[in-house]
Every structure is written in structure tokens, then in C-alpha cells.
Design a protein around this motif. Sequence first.
Motif, PDB file in Angstrom:
ATOM      1  N   SER A   5       0.823  -1.195   0.000  1.00  0.00           N
ATOM      2  CA  SER A   5       0.000   0.000   0.000  1.00  0.00           C
ATOM      3  C   SER A   5       0.860   1.248   0.000  1.00  0.00           C
ATOM      4  O   SER A   5       2.053   1.214   0.293  1.00  0.00           O
ATOM      5  CB  SER A   5      -0.899   0.000   1.239  1.00  0.00           C
ATOM      6  N   GLY A   6       0.216   2.389  -0.327  1.00  0.00           N
ATOM      7  CA  GLY A   6       0.947   3.637  -0.339  1.00  0.00           C
ATOM      8  C   GLY A   6       1.527   3.975   1.023  1.00  0.00           C
ATOM      9  O   GLY A   6       2.662   4.448   1.125  1.00  0.00           O
ATOM     10  N   GLU A  61       4.538   1.777   1.669  1.00  0.00           N
ATOM     11  CA  GLU A  61       5.677   2.240   0.855  1.00  0.00           C
ATOM     12  C   GLU A  61       6.326   3.477   1.472  1.00  0.00           C
ATOM     13  O   GLU A  61       7.549   3.596   1.504  1.00  0.00           O
ATOM     14  CB  GLU A  61       5.218   2.542  -0.574  1.00  0.00           C
ATOM     15  N   ARG A  62       5.480   4.383   1.961  1.00  0.00           N
ATOM     16  CA  ARG A  62       6.014   5.592   2.598  1.00  0.00           C
ATOM     17  C   ARG A  62       6.773   5.253   3.873  1.00  0.00           C
ATOM     18  O   ARG A  62       7.816   5.854   4.156  1.00  0.00           O
ATOM     19  CB  ARG A  62       4.876   6.574   2.891  1.00  0.00           C
TER      20      ARG A  62
END
Length: 200
Positions: free
Chosen positions: A2-3, A6-7
Motif C-alpha cells: 500500500s501507499g 511504501e512511505r
Amino acid sequence: MSGKAERTTQFIIETVAPIFNKHGYIGTSMSQLTQATGLTKGAIYGNFENKLALALAAFEYNSQLLLSELDRVSNDDPKAVNQLFGLLHFYRHYDAFTMPMGGCPLVNVGVDAQNNNSELAKAAKQTVKEIETRIAGILDRGVKGNEFHILLPPLQFAKQFFTILQGGVVMATLTRDRKYLINTVSYLEHLTKKELRMTS
């Protein structure tokens, strides 16, 4: 992934990269990593398989920062000879560029990993090859573009060029005296002008 995941992964890499670079693979403790990131050990290892995977990702991050900057400074001018001297100008201030990283990643990780982590040592060696290849590419374009002539094959010249340059970085690092770096760059500028037989 997921974003958000990833962050988080990217945040961890960017945060721990200078720690690994400065303290080395063995010298970096999990407590340093958890304190720097504000994450638990479980949260960190939820994003990376183990300490080695994290150390490799950290080195790769620093390596890409360096390679991207080398590409940037050597692509500012279409003429190969100016690209080469652009690289030398960058190395005149190399210590300032690598300070946020915790120092030169090639010197720190490359030397530290020789006796304790073959994968990190291999990664550092690969980065050296990539830099030498970039320098050789500039030289090759200069020869083919009839900007200058060199007596050695481009890759051989590039290896000698980078060996001298990196030697200045090592000495400046060991002595904490940037004059070693400045003097090395000045010498290489003189040597390069002498060795490149300019055609225009």
C-alpha cells in the motif's frame, strides 16, 4: 504494498541510511535504529526481512543519491570535456555533499564491509564500477566527438582517474583535512588537461 506501507519503508531507509553509513553494519545497533525512526523493532522488521536487508537498502539509497548527482553534474554541458571537469568540480565539494549521508558511502561501507559482510562489500564494489563506467562513457564520447585524444583505453583511464580521486577522499576522511581532497582535485585537473590532447 500500500501507499502507506511504501512511505513507511522509504522513511525507514532514508532515516537509517546515514546511521549505517557512519557506524557500519556491525556497529549499528537496533536501539539506534528504533530511536532514530521512532518505530519498534517489530515495525522495522515488518518492512525488512532482517538487518542485512535494511543495511543493503540503506546503502543502495546512498549509492543512488551519489550516482544521480554525478549524472546531474556531468550532464550540465553537452561537451564531454566540460562534463569531465564538471565531475572534478563536484568532487572539490564532495565532503559537503556526503556529510548528510554520514560520509562517503564507498569509503565507509566499502572498507567496513570487507571483513564482516560480503554482500555489502559486493554492493560497494558494484557502485565503484558504475562510477568508473560513467567516467569512461564521458571519455569515450569525447574521443568519438573528436574533442580530445587519450593514449589509454577510456575505461583504463577512468579507473586511474577515479583511483586518484577516491584516494583524495580517503585521505581527507582519515585525517579530517579537506586539503587532501582539494589538492587531489587540483592535481587531477592539471593531469587531465595534460593527458587529454585537446583538438579544439
